[in-house]
Design a protein around this motif. Structure first.
Motif, PDB file in Angstrom:
ATOM      1  N   LYS A   3       0.872  -1.168   0.000  1.00  0.00           N
ATOM      2  CA  LYS A   3       0.000   0.000   0.000  1.00  0.00           C
ATOM      3  C   LYS A   3       0.911   1.220   0.000  1.00  0.00           C
ATOM      4  O   LYS A   3       1.662   1.435   0.944  1.00  0.00           O
ATOM      5  N   VAL A   4       0.855   1.989  -1.062  1.00  0.00           N
ATOM      6  CA  VAL A   4       1.759   3.118  -1.267  1.00  0.00           C
ATOM      7  C   VAL A   4       0.992   4.429  -1.101  1.00  0.00           C
ATOM      8  O   VAL A   4      -0.035   4.631  -1.746  1.00  0.00           O
ATOM      9  N   ALA A   5       1.494   5.301  -0.249  1.00  0.00           N
ATOM     10  CA  ALA A   5       0.884   6.619  -0.045  1.00  0.00           C
ATOM     11  C   ALA A   5       1.850   7.692  -0.526  1.00  0.00           C
ATOM     12  O   ALA A   5       3.002   7.719  -0.114  1.00  0.00           O
ATOM     13  N   PHE A   6       1.385   8.542  -1.431  1.00  0.00           N
ATOM     14  CA  PHE A   6       2.149   9.707  -1.860  1.00  0.00           C
ATOM     15  C   PHE A   6       1.710  10.885  -1.001  1.00  0.00           C
ATOM     16  O   PHE A   6       0.545  11.258  -1.016  1.00  0.00           O
ATOM     17  N   ILE A   7       2.639  11.452  -0.259  1.00  0.00           N
ATOM     18  CA  ILE A   7       2.336  12.615   0.567  1.00  0.00           C
ATOM     19  C   ILE A   7       3.344  13.695   0.189  1.00  0.00           C
ATOM     20  O   ILE A   7       4.547  13.511   0.335  1.00  0.00           O
ATOM     21  N   ALA A  29       2.116   4.312 -10.716  1.00  0.00           N
ATOM     22  CA  ALA A  29       0.944   3.488 -10.414  1.00  0.00           C
ATOM     23  C   ALA A  29       0.553   2.640 -11.625  1.00  0.00           C
ATOM     24  O   ALA A  29       0.117   1.495 -11.456  1.00  0.00           O
ATOM     25  N   GLN A  30       0.717   3.169 -12.825  1.00  0.00           N
ATOM     26  CA  GLN A  30       0.402   2.399 -14.033  1.00  0.00           C
ATOM     27  C   GLN A  30       1.424   1.301 -14.291  1.00  0.00           C
ATOM     28  O   GLN A  30       1.075   0.222 -14.745  1.00  0.00           O
ATOM     29  N   LYS A  31       2.679   1.567 -13.958  1.00  0.00           N
ATOM     30  CA  LYS A  31       3.743   0.587 -14.206  1.00  0.00           C
ATOM     31  C   LYS A  31       3.692  -0.585 -13.225  1.00  0.00           C
ATOM     32  O   LYS A  31       4.064  -1.697 -13.568  1.00  0.00           O
ATOM     33  N   TYR A  32       3.236  -0.319 -11.993  1.00  0.00           N
ATOM     34  CA  TYR A  32       3.173  -1.363 -10.972  1.00  0.00           C
ATOM     35  C   TYR A  32       1.739  -1.497 -10.456  1.00  0.00           C
ATOM     36  O   TYR A  32       1.436  -1.119  -9.322  1.00  0.00           O
ATOM     37  N   ILE A  36      -1.451  -0.993  -4.315  1.00  0.00           N
ATOM     38  CA  ILE A  36      -2.581  -0.094  -4.101  1.00  0.00           C
ATOM     39  C   ILE A  36      -2.016   1.276  -3.752  1.00  0.00           C
ATOM     40  O   ILE A  36      -1.107   1.379  -2.927  1.00  0.00           O
ATOM     41  N   TYR A  37      -2.550   2.320  -4.361  1.00  0.00           N
ATOM     42  CA  TYR A  37      -2.005   3.666  -4.200  1.00  0.00           C
ATOM     43  C   TYR A  37      -3.046   4.638  -3.657  1.00  0.00           C
ATOM     44  O   TYR A  37      -4.218   4.549  -3.997  1.00  0.00           O
ATOM     45  N   ARG A  38      -2.579   5.575  -2.855  1.00  0.00           N
ATOM     46  CA  ARG A  38      -3.362   6.737  -2.452  1.00  0.00           C
ATOM     47  C   ARG A  38      -2.463   7.946  -2.599  1.00  0.00           C
ATOM     48  O   ARG A  38      -1.326   7.940  -2.154  1.00  0.00           O
ATOM     49  N   ASN A  39      -2.995   8.977  -3.213  1.00  0.00           N
ATOM     50  CA  ASN A  39      -2.213  10.185  -3.420  1.00  0.00           C
ATOM     51  C   ASN A  39      -2.790  11.304  -2.560  1.00  0.00           C
ATOM     52  O   ASN A  39      -3.866  11.814  -2.829  1.00  0.00           O
ATOM     53  N   TYR A  40      -2.058  11.649  -1.503  1.00  0.00           N
ATOM     54  CA  TYR A  40      -2.452  12.728  -0.596  1.00  0.00           C
ATOM     55  C   TYR A  40      -1.803  14.053  -0.979  1.00  0.00           C
ATOM     56  O   TYR A  40      -1.983  15.044  -0.292  1.00  0.00           O
ATOM     57  N   ALA A  41      -1.014  14.057  -2.033  1.00  0.00           N
ATOM     58  CA  ALA A  41      -0.275  15.265  -2.400  1.00  0.00           C
ATOM     59  C   ALA A  41      -1.223  16.393  -2.778  1.00  0.00           C
ATOM     60  O   ALA A  41      -2.225  16.177  -3.455  1.00  0.00           O
ATOM     61  N   LYS A  42      -0.867  17.586  -2.335  1.00  0.00           N
ATOM     62  CA  LYS A  42      -1.726  18.750  -2.594  1.00  0.00           C
ATOM     63  C   LYS A  42      -0.868  20.011  -2.561  1.00  0.00           C
ATOM     64  O   LYS A  42      -0.244  20.313  -1.551  1.00  0.00           O
ATOM     65  N   GLY A  43      -0.857  20.723  -3.649  1.00  0.00           N
ATOM     66  CA  GLY A  43      -0.096  21.960  -3.708  1.00  0.00           C
ATOM     67  C   GLY A  43      -0.684  23.030  -2.813  1.00  0.00           C
ATOM     68  O   GLY A  43      -1.895  23.185  -2.722  1.00  0.00           O
ATOM     69  N   GLY A  44       0.161  23.755  -2.119  1.00  0.00           N
ATOM     70  CA  GLY A  44      -0.263  24.853  -1.275  1.00  0.00           C
ATOM     71  C   GLY A  44      -0.805  24.443   0.086  1.00  0.00           C
ATOM     72  O   GLY A  44      -1.285  25.284   0.835  1.00  0.00           O
ATOM     73  N   ALA A  45      -0.744  23.169   0.401  1.00  0.00           N
ATOM     74  CA  ALA A  45      -1.243  22.698   1.697  1.00  0.00           C
ATOM     75  C   ALA A  45      -0.212  22.992   2.792  1.00  0.00           C
ATOM     76  O   ALA A  45       0.983  23.051   2.540  1.00  0.00           O
ATOM     77  N   GLY A  46      -0.690  23.143   3.999  1.00  0.00           N
ATOM     78  CA  GLY A  46       0.190  23.444   5.118  1.00  0.00           C
ATOM     79  C   GLY A  46       0.418  22.242   6.012  1.00  0.00           C
ATOM     80  O   GLY A  46      -0.039  21.134   5.724  1.00  0.00           O
TER      81      GLY A  46
END
Length: 64
Positions: A3-7, A29-32, A36-46
């Protein structure tokens, strides 16, 4: 299966404008697809958002 999380910031977010299918986290995510992936990345977040993202990823059971 991992389980991979992008933060991160906008550099890891493929949801933002003009980044979709050519973005590195999307392509990974397409290559592997066995993971299971979740992307928490968000520009401008604090720091409050990232604290929440880390907690949610831990509750979800992210391994990477």
């Amino acid at each position: 299966m991992q389980k991979v999380a992008f933060i991160g910031d906008s550099m890891a977010s493929y949801i933002q404008d003009h980044q979709n299918i050519n973005h590195w986290s999307y392509l990974l995510a397409q290559k592997y697809p066995q993971h299971i992936y979740r992307n928490y990345a968000k520009g401008g977040a604090g720091p409050d958002y990232f604290q929440w993202a880390l907690l949610d990823a831990k509750i979800w059971g992210a391994t990477v």
